[in-house]
Design a protein around this motif. Structure first.
Motif, mmCIF file in Angstrom:
data_model
loop_
_atom_site.group_PDB
_atom_site.id
_atom_site.type_symbol
_atom_site.label_atom_id
_atom_site.label_comp_id
_atom_site.label_asym_id
_atom_site.label_seq_id
_atom_site.Cartn_x
_atom_site.Cartn_y
_atom_site.Cartn_z
ATOM 1 N N THR A 179 0.848 -1.203 0.000
ATOM 2 C CA THR A 179 0.000 0.000 0.000
ATOM 3 C C THR A 179 0.878 1.245 0.000
ATOM 4 O OG1 THR A 179 -0.145 0.024 2.411
ATOM 5 C CG2 THR A 179 -1.890 -1.139 1.227
ATOM 6 N N ILE A 180 0.327 2.320 -0.563
ATOM 7 C CA ILE A 180 1.037 3.593 -0.692
ATOM 8 C C ILE A 180 0.048 4.711 -0.377
ATOM 9 C CG2 ILE A 180 2.170 5.168 -2.317
ATOM 10 C CD1 ILE A 180 2.957 2.656 -3.957
ATOM 11 N N PRO A 181 0.397 5.686 0.478
ATOM 12 C CA PRO A 181 -0.489 6.848 0.662
ATOM 13 C C PRO A 181 -0.371 7.774 -0.554
ATOM 14 C CG PRO A 181 1.467 7.064 2.038
ATOM 15 C CD PRO A 181 1.585 5.742 1.347
ATOM 16 N N GLU A 182 -1.266 7.574 -1.543
ATOM 17 C CA GLU A 182 -1.150 8.325 -2.796
ATOM 18 C C GLU A 182 -1.453 9.801 -2.591
ATOM 19 O OE1 GLU A 182 -2.682 8.129 -7.440
ATOM 20 O OE2 GLU A 182 -3.404 6.662 -6.008
ATOM 21 N N THR A 183 -2.541 10.097 -1.851
ATOM 22 C CA THR A 183 -2.846 11.477 -1.451
ATOM 23 C C THR A 183 -3.266 11.425 0.018
ATOM 24 O OG1 THR A 183 -5.222 11.390 -1.951
ATOM 25 C CG2 THR A 183 -3.754 11.910 -3.779
ATOM 26 N N ASP A 184 -3.602 12.579 0.564
ATOM 27 C CA ASP A 184 -4.049 12.618 1.966
ATOM 28 C C ASP A 184 -5.369 11.869 2.159
ATOM 29 O OD1 ASP A 184 -1.859 14.078 2.666
ATOM 30 O OD2 ASP A 184 -2.862 16.029 2.520
ATOM 31 N N HIS A 217 -3.400 4.026 -1.919
ATOM 32 C CA HIS A 217 -3.246 3.248 -3.158
ATOM 33 C C HIS A 217 -2.854 1.820 -2.798
ATOM 34 C CE1 HIS A 217 -2.593 3.466 -7.609
ATOM 35 N NE2 HIS A 217 -1.987 2.316 -7.347
ATOM 36 N N ARG A 218 -3.587 0.868 -3.342
ATOM 37 C CA ARG A 218 -3.329 -0.542 -3.030
ATOM 38 C C ARG A 218 -2.789 -1.243 -4.271
ATOM 39 N NH1 ARG A 218 -9.238 -0.022 -0.348
ATOM 40 N NH2 ARG A 218 -8.539 1.205 1.448
ATOM 41 N N LEU A 219 -1.537 -1.671 -4.192
ATOM 42 C CA LEU A 219 -0.919 -2.369 -5.321
ATOM 43 C C LEU A 219 -1.415 -3.802 -5.350
ATOM 44 C CD1 LEU A 219 2.751 -1.060 -5.006
ATOM 45 C CD2 LEU A 219 0.965 -0.231 -6.541
ATOM 46 N N MET A 220 -1.950 -4.222 -6.505
ATOM 47 C CA MET A 220 -2.591 -5.533 -6.613
ATOM 48 C C MET A 220 -1.850 -6.427 -7.606
ATOM 49 S SD MET A 220 -6.516 -4.136 -6.759
ATOM 50 C CE MET A 220 -6.057 -2.890 -7.948
ATOM 51 N N VAL A 221 -1.839 -7.724 -7.299
ATOM 52 C CA VAL A 221 -1.298 -8.710 -8.234
ATOM 53 C C VAL A 221 -2.141 -8.636 -9.517
ATOM 54 C CG1 VAL A 221 -0.877 -11.172 -8.629
ATOM 55 C CG2 VAL A 221 -0.562 -10.196 -6.329
ATOM 56 N N PRO A 222 -1.491 -8.602 -10.705
ATOM 57 C CA PRO A 222 -2.273 -8.514 -11.947
ATOM 58 C C PRO A 222 -3.271 -9.675 -12.070
ATOM 59 C CG PRO A 222 0.057 -8.146 -12.384
ATOM 60 C CD PRO A 222 -0.047 -8.594 -10.959
ATOM 61 N N PRO A 223 -4.442 -9.429 -12.690
ATOM 62 C CA PRO A 223 -5.411 -10.514 -12.889
ATOM 63 C C PRO A 223 -4.804 -11.694 -13.640
ATOM 64 C CG PRO A 223 -6.378 -8.387 -13.417
ATOM 65 C CD PRO A 223 -4.927 -8.143 -13.189
ATOM 66 N N TYR A 224 -5.394 -12.854 -13.420
ATOM 67 C CA TYR A 224 -5.006 -14.104 -14.092
ATOM 68 C C TYR A 224 -3.625 -14.620 -13.670
ATOM 69 C CZ TYR A 224 -8.670 -12.118 -17.070
ATOM 70 O OH TYR A 224 -9.819 -11.524 -17.527
ATOM 71 N N TYR A 282 -9.845 0.341 -12.105
ATOM 72 C CA TYR A 282 -8.639 0.037 -11.323
ATOM 73 C C TYR A 282 -8.839 0.415 -9.852
ATOM 74 C CZ TYR A 282 -3.708 0.349 -9.855
ATOM 75 O OH TYR A 282 -2.513 0.205 -9.192
ATOM 76 N N TYR A 283 -9.399 1.607 -9.608
ATOM 77 C CA TYR A 283 -9.643 2.014 -8.217
ATOM 78 C C TYR A 283 -10.813 1.243 -7.614
ATOM 79 C CZ TYR A 283 -6.115 5.640 -8.346
ATOM 80 O OH TYR A 283 -4.906 6.288 -8.413
ATOM 81 N N ARG A 284 -11.781 0.866 -8.441
ATOM 82 C CA ARG A 284 -12.859 -0.010 -7.938
ATOM 83 C C ARG A 284 -12.287 -1.316 -7.417
ATOM 84 N NH1 ARG A 284 -15.416 -3.024 -12.508
ATOM 85 N NH2 ARG A 284 -13.515 -4.198 -12.073
ATOM 86 N N ASP A 285 -11.289 -1.870 -8.139
ATOM 87 C CA ASP A 285 -10.680 -3.134 -7.719
ATOM 88 C C ASP A 285 -10.027 -3.032 -6.343
ATOM 89 O OD1 ASP A 285 -11.534 -4.207 -10.069
ATOM 90 O OD2 ASP A 285 -9.569 -4.264 -11.043
ATOM 91 N N MET A 286 -9.654 -1.822 -5.944
ATOM 92 C CA MET A 286 -9.069 -1.622 -4.613
ATOM 93 C C MET A 286 -10.141 -1.579 -3.527
ATOM 94 S SD MET A 286 -6.290 1.375 -5.322
ATOM 95 C CE MET A 286 -5.388 1.464 -6.860
ATOM 96 N N GLY A 287 -11.405 -1.507 -3.937
ATOM 97 C CA GLY A 287 -12.495 -1.444 -2.967
ATOM 98 C C GLY A 287 -13.108 -0.072 -2.816
#
Length: 582
Positions: free
Chosen positions: A136-141, A145-152, A316-321
């Protein structure tokens, strides 16, 4: 044999006798390496649409294959950024080339030299699969940002770096896939824009996207994960409506796509969003916003890409929840781009010159909305709100009619209301929302059991007024009996006091659902008490002279959002006014 340009027709370029290219492949055209996409392949020629200006391009210049579809870079740095239709960062380009994008400009979409604070979420030996969060990365305040394993992808973690600061290109995790091949995971991934990102399953729609705008939340709500269209002629307020929704709707992230819009409007968006403060966090609104600017003077083919780029970033951001709202302004300009490209390809035109595949392209776009269970088990949504600009305000034209088939909320903007300064200019007779049955339980549980009941009563009053207006226009209001005159007066209270909203008033620009219910309750009580008075044979003229109707209209300004107890005074005023009639 070298692949070279054979013919050029605006943004459409052909290559003869080539077997190098595949459908929807990204290519670079000419010595300036202009970005393009393969849109047609046969044994004699390959057709490419170029996303940049082809001025100066000549036959015989080389065409380079990439073997990859047009993709966007997904990683930290998307938020707060301004991109063009193919994810080129406009601010970075402006530093190098001033106000206009030079042809063949190649700039990294995301900052490669910036250090990000990375917190690891996996350890050596962990089993992971597509969608799992590895850092995870604090992208903004406001947004993590959640780095995810690519699909498949499935495998076991082989190596993990320590928490710390890393650049975009740094490898922070090594994953041994089930096929034995090692995969390096960096701070970004790429994804083709015309392919929807995979999910576990589509969930039923159950909660509204709360906007704080009464005519929308009460009469024509949109659900989280839903779709809406805002059609309207020139000057009816499509862009302003989307601005207001972007500021106030309860989505976590806003993706604003200016597709073929006027440059000065996009400038206004960019300046406004920088100044706005997010009402939930008191941080700049831009901290949770991404802007895609594709103005009307930019190459026409890039308009098509801008819509897909925007929805891919949203997914992409939806995939983070997260819950994401995408504002597409306007899909008509996008459809016009399709029509121009189709004409240059000499395809058989359908209605009004639009290509026969217009409905399928619209459906592909709107179908990417939805409330989803993601690959990592989290839940997120993409809500799509698309503006439509029918020429001359004619809703029977193909883009509006086909959009109507694929959206479930229709906010029809009315020129007469707009010119009468009725904001929002949403026509309550032409608009509709098909989400009401899906959202009734949520409104009943979270706002109150009377919300939907009062909403229906307001709709009935407005429908009655519409019928009576025909008589009034023919014969004048004097011919109406008193009970119908009362209906006209209460309908005015609904229109002016409830549906009309002031975006510049601190308490009226955003109205919580609790206050919306209280306002409806007062109007319903006013209607009931006044009907009782008229039923006793007392003239409605005397009720009007008490000023009670004007008092109720002003309640939207007089009752602060944080002190709803003041509504009690209005019940007393109504009782007093009705009691004062002899």
């Amino acid at each position: 044999m070298k692949d070279v340009v054979y013919s050029i027709n605006g943004p459409v370029v052909t290559v003869r006798n080539s077997k190098t290219f595949s459908m929807q492949e990204m290519v670079y055209v000419g010595n300036k390496r202009l970005m393009g996409e393969v849109i047609s392949v046969n044994k004699d020629k390959t057709t490419i649409q170029v996303y940049e200006s082809t001025t100066g391009l000549m036959p015989g210049e080389p065409v380079y294959s990439t073997g990859q579809p047009i993709s966007v870079t997904l990683g930290p740095g998307i938020l707060k950024n301004i991109f063009d239709g193919v994810e080129r960062p406009l601010e970075e380009i402006a530093k190098e080339a001033d106000a206009f994008i030079p042809t063949g400009a190649h700039v990294d979409p995301l900052p490669t030299d910036k250090l990000w604070d990375v917190t690891m979420k996996v350890k050596v030996g962990d089993r992971v699969q597509g969608g799992d969060i590895y850092a995870t990365i604090p992208e903004t305040d406001l947004i993590e940002h959640r780095l995810m394993v690519p699909p498949y992808v499935k495998g076991t973690i082989k190596d993990v770096k320590a928490d710390g600061q890393y650049k975009l290109e740094d490898t922070i995790v090594i994953l041994t896939q089930d096929n034995g091949v090692d995969l390096e995971l960096k701070l970004y991934q790429k994804w083709p824009i015309k392919k929807a990102r995979p999910v576990n399953k589509r969930l039923p729609i159950s909660m509204p996207l709360v906007t704080g705008q009464r005519v929308i939340d009460t009469l024509f709500p949109i659900a989280k994960g839903g779709t809406a269209a805002i059609p309207g002629g020139f000057g009816t307020g499509k862009t302003m409506t989307q601005h207001q929704l972007a500021k106030w709707c309860d989505a976590d992230i806003i993706v604003y796509v200016g597709c073929g819009e006027r440059g000065n409007e996009m400038t206004q968006v960019l300046e406004e969003f920088r100044e706005l403060v997010d009402p939930k966090s008191n941080k700049p609104l831009v901290d949770r916003t991404v802007l895609i600017a594709n103005t009307s003077n930019m190459p026409v083919a890039a308009r098509e890409a801008s819509i897909y780029t925007g929805v891919t970033l949203a997914e992409y951001y939806r995939d983070m929840g997260y819950h994401v709202a995408i504002m597409a302004d306007s899909t008509s300009r996008w459809a016009e781009a399709l029509r121009e490209i189709s004409g240059r390809l000499e395809e058989m035109p359908a209605e009004e010159g639009f290509p026969a595949y217009l409905p399928s392209r619209l459906s592909q776009f709107y179908e990417r909305a939805g409330y989803m269970e993601n690959l990592n088990g989290s839940k997120g949504s993409v809500s799509i709100i698309g503006a439509v600009s029918p020429q001359g305000g004619d809703f029977s034209e193909p883009v509006t009619q086909n959009t109507k088939r694929f959206v479930r909320t229709f906010w029809a903007l009315d020129k007469a209301l707009a010119y009468a300064r009725h904001y929002f200019a949403i026509n309550w007779n032409q608009s509709y929302s098909e989400y009401i049955p899906d959202l009734t339980r949520w409104y009943t549980k979270n706002v109150g059991s009377k919300f939907m009941q009062d909403r229906q009563e307001l709709k009935t009053i407005l429908a009655e007024e519409t019928k009576l207006q025909e008589i009034v226009q023919l014969m004048g209001s004097d011919v109406l009996p008193d009970d119908q005159k009362l209906t006209m007066e209460v309908a005015r209270v609904v229109r002016v006091g409830y549906l009309q909203q002031n975006a510049f008033h601190p308490d009226d620009t955003y109205v919580p659902l609790e206050k919306q219910l209280d306002m409806m309750e007062v109007i319903v009580y006013l209607n009931k008490k006044c009907q009782e008075v008229v039923a006793e044979g007392k003239p409605v003229r005397e009720l009007i002279e008490t000023g009670i109707f004007d008092d109720v209209v002003k309640m939207k300004y007089d009752v602060p959002n944080k002190d709803l107890s003041k509504f009690d005074e209005y019940y007393k005023k109504i009782d007093a006014a009705c009691a004062s009639i002899d």
